[in-house]
Design a protein around this motif. Structure first.
Motif: not given
Length: 171
Positions: A68-69, A84-89, A95-99
């Protein structure tokens, strides 16, 4: 007894260096470690080191997106604290919304452009066909023939002279 353990731990750190500390794992199963800043036996200060033990141990098995970045930024010391896991999610959802937004805008633009072409508001792009390359000796001229040519029947040894040379100069 704790004083003896402290002495042994201090000796091990001095001789070998501090032990690696597990900082976290990501959703792919990669484990991220750090070795804190310490002093070597020679008195040299060794800076903090961060590394990952990847699920795919072979270098040829790595692909873009294996890390993960956020974790990659931590490994490269672009950020101080591990993610944190929350930050990654949260970032993954963003990123998916932007795509999806980029895809929607692209489709709308194509439809608008097609509509403008139909209405004659803008001219359609011309399709240029380029033959050859500017560095080719025949660029802009008639292309050389693909048919093979041969001088095997008419060739005479010593008969060829470079263009622009005079026969009288050579004799």
């Amino acid at each position: 007894m704790s004083r003896a353990w402290q002495a042994l731990r201090a000796l091990r750190v001095r001789l070998v260096g501090p032990a690696k500390e597990l900082v976290g794992t990501d959703q792919f199963g990669n484990k991220y470690y750090r070795v804190p800043k310490h002093e070597s036996r020679a008195g040299q200060i060794i800076p903090e080191r961060r590394f990952v033990e990847a699920v795919n141990r072979e270098a040829y098995q790595y692909q873009i997106g294996d890390f993960p970045p956020e974790w990659e930024a931590w490994i490269r010391k672009k950020r101080e604290d591990p993610p944190t896991t929350e930050e990654i999610l949260r970032n993954e959802n963003y990123r998916e919304e932007m795509k999806q937004k980029v895809k929607d805008v692209s489709e709308k633009d194509k439809l608008l452009q097609a509509k403008e072409y139909e209405q004659g508001l803008i001219a359609e792009p011309s399709h240029t066909q380029v033959k050859g390359h500017a560095s080719a000796p025949y660029y802009g001229k008639k292309e050389p023939s693909q048919d093979p040519t041969s001088t095997a029947n008419t060739f005479q040894p010593g008969a060829w002279m470079p263009p622009g040379s005079d026969n009288s100069q050579n004799k």
